[in-house]
Design an enzyme around this catalytic site. Structure first.
Site, PDB file in Angstrom:
ATOM      1  CG  ASP A  16      -8.490  -5.292   6.089  1.00  0.00           C
ATOM      2  OD1 ASP A  16      -8.649  -4.233   6.718  1.00  0.00           O
ATOM      3  OD2 ASP A  16      -7.476  -6.013   6.140  1.00  0.00           O
ATOM      4  CG  LEU A  17      -6.733  -6.075  -0.764  1.00  0.00           C
ATOM      5  CD1 LEU A  17      -5.387  -6.460  -0.163  1.00  0.00           C
ATOM      6  CD2 LEU A  17      -7.034  -6.954  -1.965  1.00  0.00           C
ATOM      7  CB  ALA A  18     -11.102  -2.206  -0.998  1.00  0.00           C
ATOM      8  CG  ASP A 177       2.882 -13.922  -5.304  1.00  0.00           C
ATOM      9  OD1 ASP A 177       3.355 -13.095  -4.488  1.00  0.00           O
ATOM     10  OD2 ASP A 177       3.101 -15.137  -5.215  1.00  0.00           O
ATOM     11  CG  HIS A 178       1.513  -8.958  -1.595  1.00  0.00           C
ATOM     12  ND1 HIS A 178       1.124 -10.151  -1.048  1.00  0.00           N
ATOM     13  CD2 HIS A 178       2.299  -8.375  -0.663  1.00  0.00           C
ATOM     14  CE1 HIS A 178       1.658 -10.276   0.162  1.00  0.00           C
ATOM     15  NE2 HIS A 178       2.382  -9.204   0.418  1.00  0.00           N
ATOM     16  CG  HIS A 240       3.830 -14.631  -0.970  1.00  0.00           C
ATOM     17  ND1 HIS A 240       3.087 -14.081  -1.994  1.00  0.00           N
ATOM     18  CD2 HIS A 240       3.058 -14.514   0.146  1.00  0.00           C
ATOM     19  CE1 HIS A 240       1.918 -13.654  -1.504  1.00  0.00           C
ATOM     20  NE2 HIS A 240       1.881 -13.907  -0.216  1.00  0.00           N
ATOM     21  CE  LYS A 345       6.223  -8.230   7.404  1.00  0.00           C
ATOM     22  NZ  LYS A 345       5.262  -9.185   6.872  1.00  0.00           N
TER      23      LYS A 345
HETATM   24  C1  BG6 Z   1      -0.170 -12.745   2.562  1.00  0.00           C
HETATM   25  C2  BG6 Z   1      -0.551 -13.796   3.577  1.00  0.00           C
HETATM   26  O1  BG6 Z   1      -0.241 -13.284   1.267  1.00  0.00           O
HETATM   27  O2  BG6 Z   1       1.138 -12.298   2.813  1.00  0.00           O
HETATM   28  C3  BG6 Z   1      -0.417 -13.241   4.982  1.00  0.00           C
HETATM   29  O3  BG6 Z   1      -1.877 -14.221   3.356  1.00  0.00           O
HETATM   30  C4  BG6 Z   1       0.952 -12.658   5.193  1.00  0.00           C
HETATM   31  O4  BG6 Z   1      -0.678 -14.246   5.937  1.00  0.00           O
HETATM   32  C5  BG6 Z   1       1.323 -11.687   4.075  1.00  0.00           C
HETATM   33  O5  BG6 Z   1       0.953 -11.985   6.428  1.00  0.00           O
HETATM   34  C6  BG6 Z   1       2.762 -11.252   4.192  1.00  0.00           C
HETATM   35  O6  BG6 Z   1       2.975 -10.206   3.315  1.00  0.00           O
HETATM   36  P1  BG6 Z   1       4.106  -9.142   3.578  1.00  0.00           P
HETATM   37  O7  BG6 Z   1       4.078  -8.261   2.365  1.00  0.00           O
HETATM   38  O8  BG6 Z   1       3.780  -8.432   4.840  1.00  0.00           O
HETATM   39  O9  BG6 Z   1       5.381  -9.929   3.706  1.00  0.00           O
END
Ligand code: BG6
Length: 490
Positions: A16-18, A177-178, A240, A345
């Site tokens: 999925d990530l890819a 860590d995105h 995060h 969100k």
């Molecule tokens: C991920 C978590 O690291 O970050 C997810 O595993 C979470 O559970 C997501 O939904 C949230 O990322 P973002 O960029 O949508 O805030």
């Protein structure tokens, strides 16, 4: 700036990530001309796919995600696939043969990035093999990119780190860590260190508290199996949320080099006051969403989800008060909160300044609001400063006004944006926005004490918040007990 020639090998390429992030991000880099034309992407996965089947898969991903479809075909000419068994040496030898061929065809100079976008239990096995079977033995650079979770707690993270370090040095490891790839997270430092008006106030003399909220509207969806072993604390706080705390609280680095920035962040994590045992109940609040209605639609509770225990003790919400014991921050709480199935969100940081020493504008209807600096991380990106000004023609009545700056508000949550930046950084060898082992270690040791307490005590009130709400009652009390409140700032 164009990157060096590189082979990007993606483990978990059928996942999925890819599909959602990595292919689109590489394609964007390619479209922008940032990616050297000497590149190849080698997808690796368990499935028995042909190159053509994989190319079709990449094409679908790009067509679904990109506005510009112009160069999809040429991009795909650089995409290849190898089916693979992670624990079989022969499989790695085949992979090496293909990698060497691509190296020659595209003149990649032996530069390789190994991106592990797959289940963490295989991380160590793969890195062992990459070294043993000679894939890292090239004339160019070799870098390893690892997705979270990096371990489940400190002992498992340490064991994993030890194993990986047998094949890659710390400098070669890029722990993703995105959040660190998000535009406005990267902007925290710039706002702080490039403006004369904030840094002098950025301490316990002028700031009363800092609030970081990262709320999500989705539930756990189909990730129940993973989430049951994780919970919001491990899933969001360990990485995060604490990364944002570190960026907000760090001292100005002496320069912007990777080492200097990371070591300042580590110092913050070292200064966080550990919370353990019964104290956890005082400083942290856990929540779990129940079933209910959101926008008139019925939604399941967490415990009704697939692969979730019907009596689950797993938290889908965390709020906490983090204290940083150093000269700058003593006495200033950092309130963090994150959860699933909440009202919006959104990720936001609110810096609340202390009240002015004396209010000359007191009136009965309306006391003065404090100054707030809001950093909007998503979905909107920007900064708002809340000030007080005079209402037109109304004597000296004050009115709150906002100064706002909006950066490009790309609509779309979790867009490839962050990944695009991080992939680019990795290809050019800039590890600043990746987490160093010392950061991972410190944040696990902080979080472990909280999870130890939570795992040893069942939360009888679960489920304790309604879907579509901002979390359990106690998360509001956490602030009101200190005379604060969560700012609902738009
Ligand atoms: C991920 C978590 O690291 O970050 C997810 O595993 C979470 O559970 C997501 O939904 C949230 O990322 P973002 O960029 O949508 O805030």
């Amino acid at each position: 700036e164009k990157t060096q020639p590189t082979l990007i090998m993606i483990f978990g390429a059928t996942g999925d990530l890819a599909k959602r992030k990595l292919f689109p991000s590489l394609y964007q880099l390619y479209l922008k001309g940032s990616l050297s034309t000497n590149f190849a992407m080698l997808g690796v996965g368990r499935r028995e796919w042909s190159h053509d089947r994989f190319k079709e898969h990449v094409r679908e991903s790009l067509e679904a995600s990109s506005h510009s479809k112009e160069h999809i075909e040429t991009f795909i000419e650089h995409s290849f696939y190898q089916s693979h068994d992670v624990s079989d040496s022969d499989s790695y030898i085949q992979l090496k043969t293909l990698a060497d061929q691509l190296d020659e065809t595209f003149s990649l100079k032996g530069n390789r990035i190994f991106y592990l976008a797959m289940a963490p239990e295989f991380f160590g096995t793969i890195t062992d093999h990459l070294k043993q079977d000679g894939l890292t033995d090239t004339d160019g650079f070799c870098r390893l990119v690892i997705e979270k979770p990096f371990g489940h707690d400190l002992p498992s993270a340490s064991a994993l780190n030890k194993q990986i370090r047998q094949s890659f040095s710390e400098e070669q490891i890029y722990r993703i860590d995105h959040y660190l790839g998000k535009e406005m997270v990267q902007n925290i430092e710039v706002i702080r260190f490039a403006n004369a008006i904030f840094e002098p106030l950025w301490n316990n003399r002028f700031i009363s508290n800092i609030q970081i909220t990262s709320s999500e509207t989705l539930g756990v969806e189909e990730r129940g199996r993973y989430y049951e072993t994780s919970g919001a604390l491990r899933d969001m706080v360990q990485n995060h949320m604490l990364q944002m705390v570190a960026l907000l609280a760090m001292e100005p680095p002496i320069n912007l080099s990777t080492d200097e920035i990371r070591s300042e962040k580590v110092r913050v994590l070292r200064a966080m006051r550990p919370v353990e045992g019964k104290e956890v109940d005082e400083y942290f609040v856990r929540g779990q969403y129940g079933s209910g209605k959101v926008n008139n639609e019925p939604v399941d509770g967490y415990r009704d989800g697939e692969n979730v225990d019907s009596q689950s003790n797993t938290e889908t919400f965390v709020a906490g008060k983090v204290l940083i014991d150093n000269f700058r921050w003593a006495g200033v709480p950092f309130f963090i909160r994150t959860g699933k199935r909440m009202a919006v969100k959104s990720t936001k940081i609110v810096v609340q300044f202390k009240d002015i020493p004396m209010n000359l504008y007191y009136n009965k209807e309306h006391s003065l609001d404090p100054n707030l600096l809001v950093i909007h991380i998503q979905p909107d990106e920007g900064v708002t400063l809340h000030l007080n000004a005079k209402k037109t023609s109304e004597g000296v009545n004050t009115k709150p006004v906002k100064l706002s700056y909006s950066a490009s508000s790309i609509d779309g949550i979790n867009t490839p944006e962050a990944y695009e930046k991080l992939l680019y950084d990795c290809i050019v060898g800039d590890a600043t926005n990746f987490t160093h082992w010392d950061e991972v270690r410190k944040s696990w040791s902080y979080v472990d004490k909280i999870s130890d307490h939570w795992e040893s005590t069942k939360e009888e009130s679960f489920p304790n918040y309604a879907p579509g709400s901002m979390g359990p009652e106690r998360s509001f009390k956490l602030l009101s007990d200190d005379g604060f409140e969560w700012w609902a700032v738009g």
